[in-house]
Design an enzyme around this catalytic site. Structure first.
Site, PDB file in Angstrom:
ATOM      1  N   HIS A   1       0.816  -1.222   0.000  1.00  0.00           N
ATOM      2  CA  HIS A   1       0.000   0.000   0.000  1.00  0.00           C
ATOM      3  C   HIS A   1       0.852   1.276   0.000  1.00  0.00           C
ATOM      4  O   HIS A   1       0.340   2.361  -0.264  1.00  0.00           O
ATOM      5  CB  HIS A   1      -0.976   0.011   1.183  1.00  0.00           C
ATOM      6  CG  HIS A   1      -0.343   0.213   2.525  1.00  0.00           C
ATOM      7  ND1 HIS A   1      -0.062  -0.820   3.391  1.00  0.00           N
ATOM      8  CD2 HIS A   1       0.066   1.334   3.169  1.00  0.00           C
ATOM      9  CE1 HIS A   1       0.468  -0.339   4.496  1.00  0.00           C
ATOM     10  NE2 HIS A   1       0.564   0.970   4.376  1.00  0.00           N
TER      11      HIS A   1
ATOM     12  N   SER B   1       4.827   2.399   7.867  1.00  0.00           N
ATOM     13  CA  SER B   1       4.478   1.200   7.112  1.00  0.00           C
ATOM     14  C   SER B   1       5.658   0.709   6.270  1.00  0.00           C
ATOM     15  O   SER B   1       6.281   1.480   5.546  1.00  0.00           O
ATOM     16  CB  SER B   1       3.288   1.477   6.198  1.00  0.00           C
ATOM     17  OG  SER B   1       2.115   1.627   6.945  1.00  0.00           O
TER      18      SER B   1
ATOM     19  N   ASP C   1      -0.055  -7.854   1.518  1.00  0.00           N
ATOM     20  CA  ASP C   1       0.302  -6.440   1.464  1.00  0.00           C
ATOM     21  C   ASP C   1       1.820  -6.236   1.472  1.00  0.00           C
ATOM     22  O   ASP C   1       2.338  -5.349   2.159  1.00  0.00           O
ATOM     23  CB  ASP C   1      -0.338  -5.691   2.636  1.00  0.00           C
ATOM     24  CG  ASP C   1      -0.257  -4.175   2.466  1.00  0.00           C
ATOM     25  OD1 ASP C   1      -0.233  -3.712   1.313  1.00  0.00           O
ATOM     26  OD2 ASP C   1      -0.198  -3.461   3.491  1.00  0.00           O
TER      27      ASP C   1
END
Length: 496
Positions: free
Chosen positions: A160, A311, A190
């Site tokens: 993402h 992230s 992901d």
């Protein structure tokens, strides 16, 4: 200032010892001992000029040799403790000046110093056309973190962070910036793999790592904090641009314990190489992939601060080894609220290894499209997973699983509802994936399904998602088309 104070104390001590020595040696006046008629005065040492009488002690008049012995004893007795105290205090102050970190702080600093060169700042860019000038421009769409995987120039991050990007830049240590391209993705977990692009010149950023930043919300494209702009110059040589790569060291996620210390390094809100500390606050969590809706099992929960921009960064143990990839946070405001999640490194190594070797990840699947929990609840199903679509020729079709359809009168007829798998109760999607994620291609899963108000056992041999990839995509597209035509109120279907 403390050193000067200790020096003054040392000099004062030496002066006092010298004065006592001079007095006792008779350099000014001879010394005598007062008579011992009273214990309150008999032990007082003083010069004879303060006393009108000079008497013997016990009939003994100390000779010059005796005075020298007394002098030596007094000098050693009075001087050495004072000198020892002064030097001990002085040495202790020097040691304190050398380092003020305790053992725990030193270990944390060591973890940070060892892993900082391996953690990178990733910026994703998209091309867009200016509505006024009609010129195509590149703008930063999202940003996050990542870490060096190997000496071949591979960098691992979350999908993402770079999803939908036209260009990607990777910044090392807040100074060197290199272009990169996405060479592997796995939407189910992901994860994404970047490959640094060799160029004739490496890019050096003239911007220092920010110390203050205007906080901005996460981008709508699923990325993290918007990065600040940089001014770049050119320097370096293409033959040397890989020498600085420092891959991380891998730990083990299967033996983790709740309560052990962990550390997260990343770039929250664009703040370069930020270290946060916490503990593992939970294990065996389930997290839904933002890309496909498939549940990821055995996710690590931590209270180490994870914010937009973290992230893709590493979660480290006390030895500085990577045990997870920071991926998501649970917060009503979008900022850290004490609950963060990281993908376990054992899962990450398996996925990345397959992507680097084959370009895709092999998983065992049923060959069916299952309804999300939200859709099942809307259809009146309190527990279990509803089968929406069956891929022709798949294990689900061979085993006889029944999909959802409409009868001749247009009324929906619900398909099989999966209530159990290999003896485990399936109340929601995460329960089902927790079982299936541990199985391989060809393994048998015994399903317990509710069919026409009756419980039935349906054994299914799982197949590879590679064999059914195209059919699964077609089945999902067909289901979405039926949803657009009003057949079902669906947001998406989960491929399984």
């Amino acid at each position: 200032m403390k050193t000067i104070g200790y020096s003054v104390r040392l000099v004062s001590t030496l002066v006092a010892i010298t004065t006592v020595a001079l007095i006792l040696s008779g350099a000014t006046h001879p010394v005598s001992l007062s008579p011992t008629t009273s214990r309150t005065t008999s032990s007082i040492l003083r010069p004879s000029f303060l006393n009108s009488r000079s008497v013997k002690v016990g009939g003994f008049d100390p000779s010059s040799e005796g005075r020298r012995r007394i002098l030596s004893g007094l000098t050693i007795g009075l001087g050495l403790p004072a000198l020892s105290s002064s030097f001990n205090g002085w040495n202790g102050n020097i040691a304190e000046a050398m380092t003020r970190l305790n053992m725990d702080e030193q270990s944390v600093v060591k973890v940070f110093d060892k892993n900082t060169p391996s953690v990178v700042f990733i910026t994703a860019f998209r091309d867009a056309q200016d509505q006024l000038t009609l010129d195509r421009q590149e703008y930063p769409s999202s940003a996050g973190s990542g870490f060096v995987w190997d000496m071949d120039g591979h960098v691992v991050t979350n999908l993402h962070v770079v999803d939908g990007a036209d260009n990607v830049e990777v910044t090392f240590m807040g100074t060197m910036t290199m272009a990169a391209k996405v060479v592997g993705v796995d939407p189910d977990t992901d994860l994404a793999i970047l490959k640094l692009i060799p160029s004739s010149q490496s890019t050096i950023s003239s911007q220092q790592p920010p110390t203050t930043v205007s906080l901005q919300p996460s981008s709508t494209g699923g990325g993290d904090a918007n990065p600040t702009g940089t001014v770049k110059g050119k320097s370096g040589n293409s033959q040397d641009h890989m020498h600085f790569l420092k891959p991380v060291l891998f730990g083990d996620s299967k033996d983790l314990r709740v309560g052990q210390n962990v550390y997260a390094i990343g770039n929250p809100f664009g703040l370069d190489h930020t270290l946060t500390r916490g503990i593992i606050s939970g294990l065996t969590r389930d997290m839904q992939s933002p890309g496909t809706g498939r549940f990821i099992s055995d996710v690590i929960q931590t209270d180490a601060a994870i914010n937009p921009g973290n992230s893709g960064g590493p979660l480290l143990d006390s030895e500085g080894k990577v045990i997870g990839v920071n991926t998501a946070l649970l917060s009503p405001s979008g900022a850290f609220a004490g609950v963060g999640f990281a993908l376990p490194i054992d899962l990450v190594r398996n996925v990345v290894g397959q992507l680097l070797e084959d370009g895709r990840v092999q998983r065992a699947v049923l060959g069916a499209v299952l309804a999300p929990d939200r859709t099942a609840r809307m259809l009146g199903i309190d527990k279990g997973m509803l089968v929406l679509q069956i891929v022709p020729g798949s294990p689900a079709a061979v085993a006889g699983l029944r999909p959802t359809y409409r009868d001749t009168f247009g009324r929906p007829v619900l398909g099989d509802i999966i209530l159990g798998a290999n003896g485990a109760r399936v109340a929601q999607s995460s329960d089902f994936y927790r079982v299936v994620n541990k199985l391989g291609v060809g393994d048998l899963v015994d399903l317990e399904v509710l069919r026409e108000q009756k419980l039935e056992k349906v054994p299914v041999h799982l197949a590879s998602n590679k064999q059914l990839e195209n059919q699964l995509v077609e089945a999902r597209m067909m289901l979405l088309k039926r949803g657009e035509e009003g057949a079902f109120e669906l947001d998406f279907g989960q491929e399984e």
